[in-house]
Design a protein around this motif. Sequence first.
Motif, PDB file in Angstrom:
ATOM      1  N   UNK A 123     -19.559  -5.509  15.279  1.00 48.70           N
ATOM      2  CA  UNK A 123     -19.516  -5.623  13.820  1.00 48.70           C
ATOM      3  C   UNK A 123     -20.933  -5.795  13.297  1.00 48.70           C
TER       4      UNK A 123
ATOM      5  N   UNK B 254     -22.583  -4.912  10.503  1.00 47.66           N
ATOM      6  CA  UNK B 254     -22.839  -5.404   9.143  1.00 47.66           C
ATOM      7  C   UNK B 254     -22.744  -6.914   9.087  1.00 47.66           C
ATOM      8  N   UNK B 255     -21.687  -7.412   9.669  1.00 47.77           N
ATOM      9  CA  UNK B 255     -21.461  -8.856   9.662  1.00 47.77           C
ATOM     10  C   UNK B 255     -22.592  -9.571  10.391  1.00 47.77           C
TER      11      UNK B 255
ATOM     12  N   UNK C 231     -25.574  -9.924   8.243  1.00 54.02           N
ATOM     13  CA  UNK C 231     -25.448 -10.999   7.254  1.00 54.02           C
ATOM     14  C   UNK C 231     -25.723 -12.349   7.883  1.00 54.02           C
ATOM     15  N   UNK C 232     -25.151 -12.546   9.074  1.00 53.69           N
ATOM     16  CA  UNK C 232     -25.372 -13.832   9.745  1.00 53.69           C
ATOM     17  C   UNK C 232     -26.843 -14.023  10.065  1.00 53.69           C
TER      18      UNK C 232
ATOM     19  N   UNK D 183     -28.670 -15.323   7.221  1.00 54.94           N
ATOM     20  CA  UNK D 183     -28.415 -16.763   7.029  1.00 54.94           C
ATOM     21  C   UNK D 183     -29.203 -17.605   8.015  1.00 54.94           C
TER      22      UNK D 183
END
Lengths: 126, 122, 744
Positions: free
Chosen positions: C9, C11-12, C15-16, C19
């Motif tokens: 995954x 994309x996910x 994002x992480x 962060x």
Amino acid sequence: MKGVKLMIVDDSPAIHVIIERAAIANGYEVCAHAKNGDEAVKLYESTRPDVITMDITMPVKDGLTASKEILAQNPCAKILMLSAMGDEEIVKEAKDIGITHFMKKPFKGEDIVNAINNMILGETGE
Amino acid sequence: MKQNSGKRVLIVDDSEMVRNFHSYIIRMFGYQTETAENGAIALEKLLAEEYQLLITDINMPKMDGYELIRNVRENGISIPVIVVSTEEEYRSRFSGVEAGPSLHMVKPTDPEKLITTIKMLL
Amino acid sequence: MSGGFYLDDIDLTKMFIDEWTECLEGLEKEILKLEVHSDDSELLNDIFRRVHSIKGGSSFVGLSGITRLSHEIEFTLDAIRKKKVSVNMELIDSLLQAVDFLNGYISRIYNKLKEYDSSGGNGTIYIEFGEEEKEKSVLEGLRQALEKRENNDEEDGKTGETGGQEDAELGLLQTEEFKSKLAEELKEQFLLENTEHIDRIENQLLIQLESSGNDKDAVLEMFRSIHSIKGGIGFYLATISNQSPYYPTLKGFSEVVHTFESLLALVRDRGLTYGNKLIDLSYEVMDYLKTSMNAVASEECNDVPTAHILDKIERFLSNLQSVSGNDTESYAKTLRPEPGKIADMQQKSNIMQSIRVSQEKLDKMMNMISELLIAKNTFMHIASRLNLDYNLPEMSKEVKEVGAYINRISDDLQNAIMSIRMVEIKTIFQRMPRVVRDISQSTGKKMELIMEGEDTEIDKTIIEQISDPLVHLIRNAADHGIEAPEERLSKGKNETGRIVLRAYNKNKHVYIEIEDDGKGIDAESLKKKAIEKGFITKAEAESMSRGQLINLIFLPGFSTAKQITEVSGRGVGMDIVKSNIEKINGNITIESEVDKGTKMIIQLPLTLAVSRGLTVEASGETYIFPLEYIVETVKISRNNIHTFNDKYFTHLRGDVIGVEWLSRIFLTGRCDDEKEELNAVIISNGAEKYAIIVDKLKSEQEFVVKTLDGHLSSIPGISGSTLLGNGRVVLIVNPADIIQLAQK
């Protein structure tokens, strides 16, 4: 289970994505995104979601404090608390203030959906 | 400690001594423990009964820890797992994500850390 | 798939990563601040939250490497928060290193993802890293920093923080008391498992490897076994206080196993041949391990010397590392086995157990059965008294019936226990290849050992008792029996000598035979030597049969070897072998032919604990003769007894056999009774028969052997005592001894 209104409270945008994906696929409506407890309390008043997914460790205001404040507004608010390893002491406190639904990280989208369904059904069943 | 009494921990290792080591410590804290000497026996137990935590060695005859976790996950059992092994064993078997265990602890297990970790997971 | 993983995954994950980058920003500074403001709880909480968040996120995308690292950092932070460790430079350093590594780890994933994007791929990406060593040292650093943590529950208790009580419970885990209890709990298992691993290595894997040094599976199994031993010692050592008297021994053990494992890993990874030098070294390592195990088991506190063996392994290892090739043979020239302190210590004790029931429990059960047998006999005794002394035949019958019932139950029980006590003779046979191998190494003789009937079962106690005599006999066969290759060739024999070790069941006995095709025993030279040394007179010698002459080697102090060799010289004489075998109601005979070979035949009872015997009376004393030695009982008429040279003889069905009075043997009386018909028990030691005259032949019954202690244990002709149903203690006759005594 269409039409359930959901508020996602988490400081991690990625988690918002995970939950939202699953929620939408199941016909829920995500009515609010909050990135900390403070925003959650404010958004709760204005959006009145059916279910809240609540992270615990967040900046500004943590999930436990936010939950207390929301429950003070509406003792029947449905809060699904998302805990991670290391949060066990807070989980204990959360149980003391009347939170009954918990989900451990990491979870899959479908786990969240199942949990929310149970929370809603639990109510109609009563 | 009483609140732990309903929680069942499955300990998997081919050495009886290591099983006893973990069992002894974990029972002190009120958890129930059961043991299995390899992955195959452990999987049978996990499929038949409900456990709240799995603690497993990696190198074992019949079915090793990696295969065990893979099978556990394939069967939809989503309990937390602690893998106890040497650094090298862990690295050679678990550097991928497929069977990703919840946590890894280095052999020999530090008793205090073991309990703290279990408390986190349960 | 070492060092890499798949991400699906993407994309996910991106994002992480965003962060986490945020979380890591400024984290280093905060940690530095911690060094001065270690009790700033807000600061600590913020650091904690950042790491916690990374941990939580990484678990979603399956980046277990990050989860693991952040968990370790979190664990350390928690210890700081709970004031279990004091914050010092070392701790801060290791935290910084960990965070730095985490940073690098994450940015590498980030870069990979960017590369991947620009290449326009989609779907799954495979990422590989090469910084395993560094990660290892980072984790190690964190763990070490925590090792110094203290148990400060008292403080927690005073301040009354939440979780104080649980922390107190956790604190227990650090106490010496807890550790020593745990060590006690694990000790038996620790010894047992190591023994099993060592046994398997010595008696299976090394034998396999010796016949084929390229047996990759065997090398792998070798590595695994050593690896398991290493794992076990790690756990056990963790429970042992460094003040404990065993600590140095166990610590040394751990180091040796560790180094040996590295050596094996190298052999395995390079696909090297397991050569003879390495096999020699392996055996030495096994000897060392056994010695250490014995020291721990017997609670002896003298340290087992480690430096010598450790040095050898290390030299072997470094030689191997410095040379490239595919044979372990060429690098090991400097390494010669030398018998040292280890070998001596190894002899001292032998605790190797072979079944998984503690000896103690088994013995306790056996004792209880013994009591039951005695109680059972009491019923019969009471029954007969009721009838004869009190004239209550009805009552007597009833008691007899109850007695018979108990009898049946105790028989079943006894059989059940016996079957538990039975173990396969394999457990001692499998030590023998090693014995033969050692001798073949030190003498340069060629020989093979063939084992038959390894699954023959025998009582565990007997197994333990027979082990040493058997080793001695095998040594003898290999050392004295088998000739040097040239000699064998000149005799027209196969160059390789052959020793057969065979076990089988016959007539409720177990037989063990040791047969070699060596030079055999020369009866004539034995005779000469016996006369020279004054064991027998010339006249006696002339009247002796070949069989009797060969049996002379069992005389105390009689040795057949022209010179005591190193191998069998350390052992005991054949007389000790014989008396050890007789101690357990066994007996040994020899058949031998010059240049054909020698065969030793050991006859053993199936079990030691319970036997059947015949009770007899002589001069008012009661004795028991074990049934297995009794050929028959007869009445001999007085005028059929003849004297010759102060010895008595009689004719029995065409044979001439010796006669002696039991009372004369035990010096309790004379043989001057006037009876015309004499009661005789004909006993045999396998080779010879003898008629032993007693006053009265009484009944046949079961008895439980109790060995005699102290000065009673050395009474010649007596092997132990037992209790009769009427509570009387009687002595058990050792017929083999008796024959010897009678012949004197």
